[in-house]
Design a protein around this motif. Structure first.
Motif, PDB file in Angstrom:
ATOM      1  N   ILE A  42       0.899  -1.173   0.000  1.00 47.93           N
ATOM      2  CA  ILE A  42       0.000   0.000   0.000  1.00 47.93           C
ATOM      3  C   ILE A  42       0.927   1.210   0.000  1.00 47.93           C
ATOM      4  O   ILE A  42       1.772   1.363   0.891  1.00 47.93           O
ATOM      5  CB  ILE A  42      -0.926   0.015   1.233  1.00 47.93           C
ATOM      6  N   ASN A  62      -2.273  -0.730  -4.661  1.00 49.96           N
ATOM      7  CA  ASN A  62      -3.070   0.334  -4.048  1.00 49.96           C
ATOM      8  C   ASN A  62      -2.233   1.595  -3.881  1.00 49.96           C
ATOM      9  O   ASN A  62      -1.280   1.608  -3.094  1.00 49.96           O
ATOM     10  CB  ASN A  62      -3.475  -0.131  -2.648  1.00 49.96           C
ATOM     11  N   ASN A  87      -6.773   1.681  -9.369  1.00 50.61           N
ATOM     12  CA  ASN A  87      -5.989   1.389  -8.151  1.00 50.61           C
ATOM     13  C   ASN A  87      -5.543   2.669  -7.437  1.00 50.61           C
ATOM     14  O   ASN A  87      -4.945   2.599  -6.369  1.00 50.61           O
ATOM     15  CB  ASN A  87      -4.735   0.578  -8.523  1.00 50.61           C
TER      16      ASN A  87
END
Ligand SMILES: C[S@@+](CC[C@H](N)C(=O)[O-])C[C@H]1O[C@@H](n2cnc3c(N)ncnc32)[C@H](O)[C@@H]1O
Length: 210
Positions: A42, A62, A87
């Motif tokens: 992330i 992400n 995304n």
């Protein structure tokens, strides 16, 4: 101070890619390689601006991009649409007071941002807070040209650069030390090797030693 930055970047938004798209391209590509993004990472991009780096991220990862300037973010949102980057999530937010929980991101990047914010140390500490312990922090910044005359000139024009929202002159390595961040990787990038790309580990154990 933030209102000054907002005002300046609302002006730059429409010309930013023309001014800085090509000349900082090498740095963006090198940063993406250095970040070595894994599928479950992330990622936070602080001060994402017009989103020049967004199409470079792996499509399955992400990516959260924040910026103080709504006008810069509008340009980033246009790139998200154009490249169908589902995304990517973009929000207006101040990097010095982020609405994220502690230990959220595996990797955080601030590209040409740390020299622009009014209190760089405070912003770095906020980046450390939202980055996972043992996560990676990447700082990309103009560092100056290795020439005594040019560097003297840069020191003189630093207050003007600051006023124009283009960053002030300071020693990034001293700042990183103050933030207890240890450099684990460093590259000179862009034309004349004028920018520095730095990778640090968010290793909080070093804070306990000092
Ligand atoms: C020089 S631009 C860099 C944009 C982009 N990261 C790049 O490399 O092209 C600086 C960006 O930082 C943003 N910025 C400045 N202060 C900020 C803050 N306190 N919080 C979030 N973004 C900020 C500006 O709005 C602007 O978009």
């Amino acid at each position: 101070m933030n209102s000054h930055i907002k005002k300046i970047y609302s002006f730059y938004a429409s010309i930013y890619d023309i001014l800085f798209g090509k000349i900082f391209e090498h740095g963006r590509h090198t940063a993406l390689k250095m970040m070595d993004i894994k599928p479950n990472d992330i990622i936070l991009e602080v001060g994402v601006g017009t989103g020049l780096s967004l199409p470079l991220y792996p499509k399955g990862t992400n990516i959260i991009g924040i910026d103080l300037s709504a006008e810069m973010l509008l340009k980033a949102k246009a790139k998200k649409m154009k490249h169908t980057l589902n995304n990517v999530h973009l929000s207006t937010m101040d990097a010095s007071l982020m609405a994220f929980r502690n230990n959220t991101f595996h990797k955080v990047i601030a590209s040409h941002v740390i020299t622009v914010v009014p209190d760089p140390l405070h912003t770095l500490n906020e980046i450390k807070r939202v980055c996972k312990k043992d996560g990676d922090i990447f700082i990309l910044n103009y560092a100056g040209i290795d020439n005594q005359f040019v560097s003297q000139f840069e020191k003189i024009i630093s207050p003007l650069r600051d006023k124009l929202g283009l960053g002030k002159h300071f020693d990034l390595e001293i700042l990183l030390k103050q933030a207890h961040l240890t450099i684990i990787n460093k590259h000179h990038v862009n034309i004349f090797n004028a920018c520095q790309l730095i990778q640090c580990k968010n290793d909080t154990s070093s804070e306990n030693i000092q």
